[in-house]
Design a protein around this motif. Structure first.
Motif, short mmCIF file in Angstrom:
data_model
loop_
_atom_site.label_atom_id
_atom_site.label_comp_id
_atom_site.label_asym_id
_atom_site.label_seq_id
_atom_site.Cartn_x
_atom_site.Cartn_y
_atom_site.Cartn_z
N ASP A 44 -16.71 -1.20 10.40
CA ASP A 44 -15.17 -1.49 10.10
C ASP A 44 -14.30 0.05 9.66
O ASP A 44 -13.17 0.19 10.19
N ARG A 45 -15.27 0.90 9.09
CA ARG A 45 -14.48 2.12 8.76
C ARG A 45 -14.18 2.81 10.08
O ARG A 45 -13.05 3.68 10.43
N MET A 46 -15.33 2.75 10.99
CA MET A 46 -15.07 3.54 12.29
C MET A 46 -14.04 2.94 13.15
O MET A 46 -13.29 3.60 13.71
N ASP A 47 -13.84 1.45 13.02
CA ASP A 47 -12.83 0.90 13.93
C ASP A 47 -11.39 1.29 13.33
O ASP A 47 -10.58 1.39 14.06
N GLY A 48 -11.40 1.44 12.10
CA GLY A 48 -10.06 1.69 11.38
C GLY A 48 -9.60 3.31 11.81
O GLY A 48 -8.49 3.75 11.87
N THR A 49 -10.67 4.06 11.98
CA THR A 49 -10.26 5.52 12.51
C THR A 49 -10.03 5.93 13.65
O THR A 49 -9.76 6.92 13.92
N ARG A 50 -10.46 4.80 14.53
CA ARG A 50 -10.44 5.26 15.99
C ARG A 50 -8.93 5.13 16.38
O ARG A 50 -8.21 4.41 15.79
N GLY A 51 -8.80 5.97 17.35
CA GLY A 51 -7.29 5.91 17.96
C GLY A 51 -6.93 5.73 19.15
O GLY A 51 -7.56 5.13 19.98
#
Length: 95
Positions: free
Chosen positions: A88-95
């Motif tokens: 979830d953190r990785m998904d939130g930081t991807r652009g």
């Protein structure tokens, strides 16, 4: 002889429960330290990529979050809850 075995069993049980308690405290402390380190890295704008997570990132780009969580667990050995939070953190930081 039976008394000695009984005393030994009780001693082992007490020792085990004491060790288990210490391990749980250490795990909680480790989790707090990891959260603090994550906050510091986020504040500084530093992204830490762990080796082998390229596949997880690729799956997130393809909107395959469940598969990404599965691969994250395989790569890191994390449990389901930790893997979901990390993805979830990785998904939130991807652009």
């Amino acid at each position: 002889m039976e008394i000695a075995i009984l005393i030994l069993v009780v001693a082992v049980v007490l020792l085990y429960s004491g060790l288990e308690s210490r391990i749980k405290r250490m795990e909680r402390r480790n989790a707090r330290l990891e959260r603090k380190a994550d906050l510091i890295l986020d504040h500084l704008g530093i992204r830490q990529e762990e080796p082998g997570l390229e596949r997880v990132t690729a799956l997130l780009r393809e909107n395959k979050k469940i598969q990404a969580i599965k691969v994250y667990r395989e790569v890191t050995g994390a449990d389901l809850k930790d893997a979901k939070e990390a993805v979830d953190r990785m998904d939130g930081t991807r652009g």
